[in-house]
Enzyme design. Structure first.
Site, short mmCIF file in Angstrom:
data_model
loop_
_atom_site.label_atom_id
_atom_site.label_comp_id
_atom_site.label_asym_id
_atom_site.label_seq_id
_atom_site.Cartn_x
_atom_site.Cartn_y
_atom_site.Cartn_z
N THR A 67 0.87 -1.19 0.00
CA THR A 67 0.00 0.00 0.00
C THR A 67 0.89 1.22 0.00
OG1 THR A 67 -0.02 0.07 2.39
CG2 THR A 67 -1.80 -1.12 1.33
N TRP B 244 -18.43 17.36 11.94
CA TRP B 244 -17.54 16.87 10.90
C TRP B 244 -17.90 17.51 9.55
CZ3 TRP B 244 -16.38 10.89 11.30
CH2 TRP B 244 -15.78 10.63 12.54
P1 AMP Z 1 -5.24 2.23 -2.49
O1 AMP Z 1 -5.06 1.10 -1.60
O2 AMP Z 1 -3.99 2.96 -2.79
O3 AMP Z 1 -6.01 1.87 -3.72
O4 AMP Z 1 -6.13 3.30 -1.72
C1 AMP Z 1 -7.40 2.99 -1.22
C2 AMP Z 1 -8.10 4.24 -0.77
O5 AMP Z 1 -8.34 5.11 -1.88
C3 AMP Z 1 -9.47 4.00 -0.20
O6 AMP Z 1 -9.42 3.58 1.14
C4 AMP Z 1 -10.11 5.37 -0.36
O7 AMP Z 1 -9.74 6.26 0.66
C5 AMP Z 1 -9.53 5.86 -1.66
N1 AMP Z 1 -10.48 5.62 -2.75
C6 AMP Z 1 -10.48 4.61 -3.64
N2 AMP Z 1 -11.50 4.74 -4.52
C7 AMP Z 1 -12.18 5.85 -4.15
C8 AMP Z 1 -13.35 6.52 -4.63
N3 AMP Z 1 -14.02 6.10 -5.69
N4 AMP Z 1 -13.75 7.62 -3.97
C9 AMP Z 1 -13.09 8.09 -2.91
N5 AMP Z 1 -11.99 7.51 -2.41
C10 AMP Z 1 -11.54 6.41 -3.01
#
Ligand code: AMP
Length: 542
Positions: A186, A444
């Site tokens: 991540t 919030w």
């Molecule tokens: P990653 O593991 O790098 O793909 O990041 C995951 C995070 O990206 C999630 O926990 C969200 O905070 C954010 N994320 C992914 N898709 C969306 C979306 N469609 N809208 C808002 N946040 C998103």
């Protein structure tokens, strides 16, 4: 218990490419290459070369469970690695080359990569990394002998030479479906990056779910171009669902600018695509500037960070493309939700239907979701209550590689770090990241809502909203915005734009115009960097 009598046939990644070879042997895979020309072959070719590559890996001494790293764009050789490495029982570790070199070295060493395969673009990066990654037994350039790069201090192996040395009569082993197949780290906003270790079983189940009609709706009639990188959570599963369904695959290689993407969409008659919002900004701007239209593209899956409503509308109204919002995370393989409306929603007034389409999507079978308050109590799924989003399911991690971070589950659920609402139809809407939410006087405020309003202003290209310390209210929202080239808007005009769109007390206290916003290695706004940058910022209202 009366035991069922069905066959014990493990769910294996190798079975996906074997199926594509058997049932879709002439379906094409088209790749724009780093070397230049467009490369074109079929699933039959991809399967044959994946088997030869597995044979080559075995000859190099790669053993079941070993990790094999990749620093590569979306392309056919990367696809072969997806199948060869996992298929033989080793673990493909797709590395995000946009991370900083010290993070990359940390990841390669933490994963204990035995070999690292790299595209020519990353030869300079390999030169920097190699001295710090002594455990890597070999660096393999994903090219032919004619293009083999000179890297001081590294004697790269050659992907094509490795393949050419094999007969390709390799038989996929029958593995336990719980065998580890892939590893992704991540982006990790705090602390060191953490690894998520997928299995054959989780990957195949995720591919089934991702293929469903209300998810990717993948069929053999689709031509899919994943813009989302194969180093970002397995390109959201596209390389697996494509072989499962026999979709034609089109890989953009390193050329992710609007013009290159548009040309490839048109030339290969792409019908379905997927990527993060930032790449679409480039593509749509290019199309608008040159009065271009899509002739075959029907659907674009957008996720990774929130798709601004203005983008969803533009795709739809100006370009006739159904923009499907999706949400997920590395820890979830990644899909959790994707937006498709139900039949009953067709009768809704246009504005209500649009509001629904801006949500992150509807829960996919296999993923269970709940929202909880600060005390861990479940909140109602009424589309209004919002709380910390927890998930569970067969393609969701139970912990991080090598036990980093300890026990991350709460009562068997994975806390996503997102704050969300869920409605009675299972539509989920992210209101914020837990740490990005702005806490003003005990209330919030969603930073995402305020960002969406800013980017809906015609003069704003991109915006981030962060909480800045305030003596009375704890935190107040501030917009950090980038203007579109040549466009003008004042601080007062942008603040006035919020009036009537949110409650008065939610309107930001200030606007800061900047030339550029910081992004993370996965193309998301880095609010951590912004908060650091503006830690000592004094609000006019303070
Ligand atoms: P990653 O593991 O790098 O793909 O990041 C995951 C995070 O990206 C999630 O926990 C969200 O905070 C954010 N994320 C992914 N898709 C969306 C979306 N469609 N809208 C808002 N946040 C998103």
């Amino acid at each position: 218990m009366l035991r069922g009598q069905m066959m014990d046939q493990p769910l294996l990644i190798s079975s996906l490419i074997a199926h594509a070879d058997r049932c879709h042997p002439d379906t094409e895979i088209v790749s724009r290459t780093v070397e230049g020309p467009i490369h074109r072959y079929t699933y039959a070719d991809a399967h044959a070369r994946s088997r030869a590559l597995a044979q080559a890996l075995a000859r190099l001494g790669v053993k079941p469970g070993d990790r094999v790293g990749t620093l590569a764009w979306n392309g056919y050789r990367h696809l072969e690695l997806y199948y060869a490495v996992s298929g033989m029982g080793a673990v493909i570790h797709t590395i995000n080359p946009r991370l900083f070199p010290d993070q990359l070295a940390y990841i390669v060493n933490h994963a204990e990569d035995a070999y690292v395969f790299f595209d020519l673009t990353f030869a300079p990066l390999v030169e920097k990394l190699a001295p710090h990654c002594k455990g890597v037994r070999g660096w393999v350039a994903m090219t032919d002998a004619a293009h083999l790069p000179d890297i001081p201090g590294v004697k790269p192996l050659c992907h094509e030479a490795l393949l050419a040395a094999e007969r390709g009569d390799y038989e996929w082993p029958r593995l336990d479906e719980w065998t580890a197949s892939g590893l992704c780290y991540t982006s990790g906003t705090t602390g060191n990056p953490k690894g998520v270790l997928y299995s054959h079983r989780s990957t195949v189940l995720h591919a089934y779910a991702a293929s469903l009609p209300d998810v990717f709706g993948a069929s053999a009639r689709e031509t899919i171009l994943p813009v989302v990188p194969m180093f970002h959570v397995n390109a959201w599963g596209v390389p697996y669902l494509a072989t499962m369904n026999g979709c034609k695959l089109v890989f953009p290689g390193p050329a992710l600018d609007g013009k290159s993407l548009y040309e490839l969409f048109e030339a290969e008659k792409v019908t379905l695509t997927a990527g993060v919002p930032t790449v679409w900004l480039g593509l749509l701007a290019h199309m608008k500037a040159n009065a271009l239209r899509f002739s075959t593209l029907r659907r674009a899956v957008v996720g990774g960070s929130a798709a601004p409503p203005a983008m969803i509308r533009q795709f739809d109204e100006e370009f006739g493309v159904d923009c499907q919002h999706a949400w997920g995370m590395t820890e979830m393989s990644p899909l959790g939700t994707l937006l498709t409306l139900k039949g009953k929603h067709e009768r809704l007034p246009a504005d209500e239907r649009f509001a629904l389409r801006c949500k992150q999507g509807r829960t996919i079978y296999g993923v269970e979701m709940k929202i909880v308050d600060g005390g861990g109590r479940a909140l109602p799924h009424d589309g209004k209550a919002f709380g910390d989003l927890h998930v569970r399911g067969p393609w969701i991690t139970s912990g991080y590689f090598k036990g980093e971070g300890g026990n991350v589950l709460r009562d068997g659920w994975f806390p996503t770090g997102d704050v969300a609402t869920i409605d009675a139809d299972g539509f989920m809407q992210i209101t914020d990241r837990s740490k990005d939410v702005i806490k003003s006087g005990g209330e919030w405020i969603s930073s995402i809502d305020l960002e969406n309003i800013a980017v809906a202003h015609p003069a704003i290209a991109e915006a981030a909203v962060i909480g800045v310390a305030h003596p009375k209210w704890d935190e107040r929202p501030v917009v950090v915005a980038v203007k579109k080239p040549g466009a003008e808007v004042t601080r007062a005009a942008l603040l006035a734009f919020y009036e009537g769109k949110v409650a008065k007390w939610m309107i930001p206290d200030d606007v800061i115009f900047v030339a550029e916003l910081p992004h993370t290695a996965t193309g998301k706004l880095s609010k951590l960097t912004l908060r650091e940058q503006f830690r000592d910022y004094r609000l006019p209202s303070a």
